[in-house]
Design a protein around this motif. Sequence first.
Motif, mmCIF file in Angstrom:
data_model
loop_
_atom_site.group_PDB
_atom_site.id
_atom_site.type_symbol
_atom_site.label_atom_id
_atom_site.label_comp_id
_atom_site.label_asym_id
_atom_site.label_seq_id
_atom_site.Cartn_x
_atom_site.Cartn_y
_atom_site.Cartn_z
ATOM 1 N N GLY A 126 0.769 -1.232 0.000
ATOM 2 C CA GLY A 126 0.000 0.000 0.000
ATOM 3 C C GLY A 126 0.805 1.290 0.000
ATOM 4 N N GLY A 127 2.121 1.198 0.048
ATOM 5 C CA GLY A 127 2.934 2.413 0.050
ATOM 6 C C GLY A 127 3.222 2.958 -1.329
ATOM 7 N N GLY A 128 3.111 2.135 -2.355
ATOM 8 C CA GLY A 128 3.366 2.578 -3.724
ATOM 9 C C GLY A 128 4.835 2.710 -4.084
ATOM 10 N N PHE A 129 5.732 2.287 -3.192
ATOM 11 C CA PHE A 129 7.166 2.466 -3.435
ATOM 12 C C PHE A 129 7.633 1.745 -4.696
ATOM 13 C CE2 PHE A 129 6.655 2.965 1.179
ATOM 14 C CZ PHE A 129 7.177 4.240 1.326
ATOM 15 N N TYR A 130 7.251 0.475 -4.836
ATOM 16 C CA TYR A 130 7.694 -0.285 -6.002
ATOM 17 C C TYR A 130 7.018 0.197 -7.276
ATOM 18 C CZ TYR A 130 10.570 -3.538 -3.371
ATOM 19 O OH TYR A 130 11.564 -4.082 -2.602
ATOM 20 N N ASP A 131 5.757 0.620 -7.194
ATOM 21 C CA ASP A 131 5.092 1.154 -8.385
ATOM 22 C C ASP A 131 5.812 2.402 -8.887
ATOM 23 O OD1 ASP A 131 2.870 -0.682 -8.761
ATOM 24 O OD2 ASP A 131 2.080 0.115 -6.890
ATOM 25 N N ARG A 132 6.157 3.309 -7.996
ATOM 26 C CA ARG A 132 6.879 4.519 -8.404
ATOM 27 C C ARG A 132 8.249 4.151 -8.965
ATOM 28 N NH1 ARG A 132 4.132 6.297 -3.916
ATOM 29 N NH2 ARG A 132 5.851 5.911 -2.478
ATOM 30 N N PHE A 133 8.913 3.196 -8.320
ATOM 31 C CA PHE A 133 10.239 2.775 -8.776
ATOM 32 C C PHE A 133 10.154 2.165 -10.177
ATOM 33 C CE2 PHE A 133 13.805 -0.092 -9.201
ATOM 34 C CZ PHE A 133 14.871 0.673 -8.737
ATOM 35 N N LEU A 134 9.229 1.231 -10.375
ATOM 36 C CA LEU A 134 9.094 0.577 -11.680
ATOM 37 C C LEU A 134 8.666 1.555 -12.762
ATOM 38 C CD1 LEU A 134 7.402 -2.778 -10.602
ATOM 39 C CD2 LEU A 134 9.804 -2.418 -11.227
ATOM 40 N N ASP A 135 7.892 2.549 -12.406
ATOM 41 C CA ASP A 135 7.487 3.570 -13.365
ATOM 42 C C ASP A 135 8.684 4.423 -13.784
ATOM 43 O OD1 ASP A 135 5.597 5.042 -14.936
ATOM 44 O OD2 ASP A 135 5.583 6.592 -13.383
ATOM 45 N N GLU A 136 9.548 4.737 -12.831
ATOM 46 C CA GLU A 136 10.715 5.575 -13.129
ATOM 47 C C GLU A 136 11.795 4.811 -13.885
ATOM 48 O OE1 GLU A 136 13.862 8.579 -10.880
ATOM 49 O OE2 GLU A 136 12.181 7.729 -9.759
ATOM 50 N N TYR A 137 11.949 3.527 -13.588
ATOM 51 C CA TYR A 137 13.015 2.718 -14.202
ATOM 52 C C TYR A 137 12.402 1.611 -15.058
ATOM 53 C CZ TYR A 137 15.737 5.389 -10.943
ATOM 54 O OH TYR A 137 16.293 6.432 -10.266
ATOM 55 N N LYS A 138 11.737 2.024 -16.113
ATOM 56 C CA LYS A 138 10.989 1.100 -16.975
ATOM 57 C C LYS A 138 11.886 0.092 -17.703
ATOM 58 C CE LYS A 138 7.043 4.098 -17.982
ATOM 59 N NZ LYS A 138 7.274 5.224 -17.105
ATOM 60 N N ASN A 139 13.159 0.410 -17.860
ATOM 61 C CA ASN A 139 14.070 -0.486 -18.582
ATOM 62 C C ASN A 139 14.527 -1.683 -17.742
ATOM 63 O OD1 ASN A 139 15.552 1.320 -16.916
ATOM 64 N ND2 ASN A 139 17.422 0.784 -18.003
ATOM 65 N N VAL A 140 14.275 -1.648 -16.444
ATOM 66 C CA VAL A 140 14.695 -2.730 -15.557
ATOM 67 C C VAL A 140 13.604 -3.803 -15.528
ATOM 68 C CG1 VAL A 140 15.358 -3.331 -13.192
ATOM 69 C CG2 VAL A 140 16.016 -1.119 -14.134
ATOM 70 N N LYS A 141 13.982 -5.044 -15.764
ATOM 71 C CA LYS A 141 13.029 -6.155 -15.718
ATOM 72 C C LYS A 141 12.623 -6.411 -14.269
ATOM 73 C CE LYS A 141 12.985 -6.979 -20.058
ATOM 74 N NZ LYS A 141 11.862 -6.395 -20.770
ATOM 75 N N SER A 142 11.386 -6.876 -14.089
ATOM 76 C CA SER A 142 10.876 -7.129 -12.742
ATOM 77 C C SER A 142 10.170 -8.473 -12.694
ATOM 78 C CB SER A 142 9.918 -6.008 -12.323
ATOM 79 O OG SER A 142 8.868 -5.886 -13.266
ATOM 80 N N VAL A 143 10.243 -9.102 -11.508
ATOM 81 C CA VAL A 143 9.632 -10.417 -11.331
ATOM 82 C C VAL A 143 9.013 -10.515 -9.933
ATOM 83 C CG1 VAL A 143 11.824 -11.466 -10.577
ATOM 84 C CG2 VAL A 143 10.003 -12.929 -11.501
ATOM 85 N N CYS A 144 7.869 -11.180 -9.856
ATOM 86 C CA CYS A 144 7.240 -11.520 -8.578
ATOM 87 C C CYS A 144 7.245 -13.030 -8.416
ATOM 88 C CB CYS A 144 5.782 -11.054 -8.533
ATOM 89 S SG CYS A 144 5.581 -9.350 -8.050
ATOM 90 N N LEU A 145 7.471 -13.476 -7.197
ATOM 91 C CA LEU A 145 7.449 -14.892 -6.841
ATOM 92 C C LEU A 145 6.244 -15.080 -5.941
ATOM 93 C CD1 LEU A 145 11.225 -14.998 -5.856
ATOM 94 C CD2 LEU A 145 10.239 -15.385 -8.121
ATOM 95 N N ILE A 146 5.276 -15.896 -6.380
ATOM 96 C CA ILE A 146 4.012 -15.932 -5.656
ATOM 97 C C ILE A 146 3.387 -17.323 -5.686
ATOM 98 C CG2 ILE A 146 2.543 -15.236 -7.611
ATOM 99 C CD1 ILE A 146 2.213 -13.442 -4.356
ATOM 100 N N HIS A 147 2.893 -17.755 -4.548
ATOM 101 C CA HIS A 147 2.195 -19.034 -4.458
ATOM 102 C C HIS A 147 0.916 -18.972 -5.285
ATOM 103 C CE1 HIS A 147 -0.185 -22.298 -2.696
ATOM 104 N NE2 HIS A 147 0.979 -22.823 -2.304
ATOM 105 N N ARG A 148 0.550 -20.075 -5.912
ATOM 106 C CA ARG A 148 -0.623 -20.104 -6.816
ATOM 107 C C ARG A 148 -1.921 -19.671 -6.120
ATOM 108 N NH1 ARG A 148 0.843 -25.276 -5.886
ATOM 109 N NH2 ARG A 148 -0.592 -26.573 -4.688
ATOM 110 N N ASN A 149 -2.019 -19.854 -4.801
ATOM 111 C CA ASN A 149 -3.219 -19.425 -4.080
ATOM 112 C C ASN A 149 -3.383 -17.901 -4.057
ATOM 113 O OD1 ASN A 149 -3.547 -22.116 -3.535
ATOM 114 N ND2 ASN A 149 -3.242 -21.945 -1.331
ATOM 115 N N PHE A 150 -2.335 -17.183 -4.437
ATOM 116 C CA PHE A 150 -2.348 -15.731 -4.391
ATOM 117 C C PHE A 150 -2.301 -15.113 -5.792
ATOM 118 C CE2 PHE A 150 -0.727 -17.521 -0.516
ATOM 119 C CZ PHE A 150 -1.508 -16.896 0.435
ATOM 120 N N VAL A 151 -2.587 -15.955 -6.782
ATOM 121 C CA VAL A 151 -2.757 -15.476 -8.150
ATOM 122 C C VAL A 151 -4.258 -15.416 -8.397
ATOM 123 C CG1 VAL A 151 -2.336 -15.922 -10.599
ATOM 124 C CG2 VAL A 151 -0.582 -16.519 -8.906
ATOM 125 N N VAL A 152 -4.749 -14.230 -8.687
ATOM 126 C CA VAL A 152 -6.178 -14.025 -8.874
ATOM 127 C C VAL A 152 -6.455 -13.587 -10.311
ATOM 128 C CG1 VAL A 152 -6.552 -13.467 -6.435
ATOM 129 C CG2 VAL A 152 -6.099 -11.625 -8.063
#
Length: 170
Positions: A126-152
């Motif tokens: 809820g802080g938006g830190f990563y959203d702001r970061f990813l928006d500013e550094y669009k050239n950097v690849k990003s990945v999330c690691l998430i259990h299937r129960n948390f994929v909606v």
Amino acid sequence: MESKTDLRIRFKKERKALDLVSLSSFFVTQLREKDYYKSARNILIYYPLKYEISVLELLNDDKNFYLPKVCNDKLLVCPYQNSDSLVLSSLKINEPCTKSINPLCLDLVVVPALAVDKSNYRLGYGGGFYDRFLDEYKNVKSVCLIHRNFVVEKLPVEKYDMRVDYVITT
């Protein structure tokens, strides 16, 4: 559709039942097999909270690792090795004591998440830190690691929410 606040409460509660040691090992193995990880030299990871997937085992790889440090509304990128000191921030997150570097050197960001949807939008804390970061550094690849129960199917998305490039799930 449930609100982000309700989803955060639900997913935080549900992930307490996960076997985080086994899951963390699984995700580290999966990530190491990806070409985008193999080719990356400079990687921003996160120091895990109590009920969060840990990727700290990656620190044994021959790469340069960084941890985020929050400064006002920004994420600073600080070099980190296993033996470096950490300090508990006001947000109750372990942060490095090293000086920040220019994030443009990063090849990959491992982004923490409570949930991810089928369009690769993530639900953070809820802080938006990563959203702001990813928006500013669009050239950097990003990945999330998430259990299937948390994929909606679909998360509530607002205009400042950013997608991650990759999602690894169980």
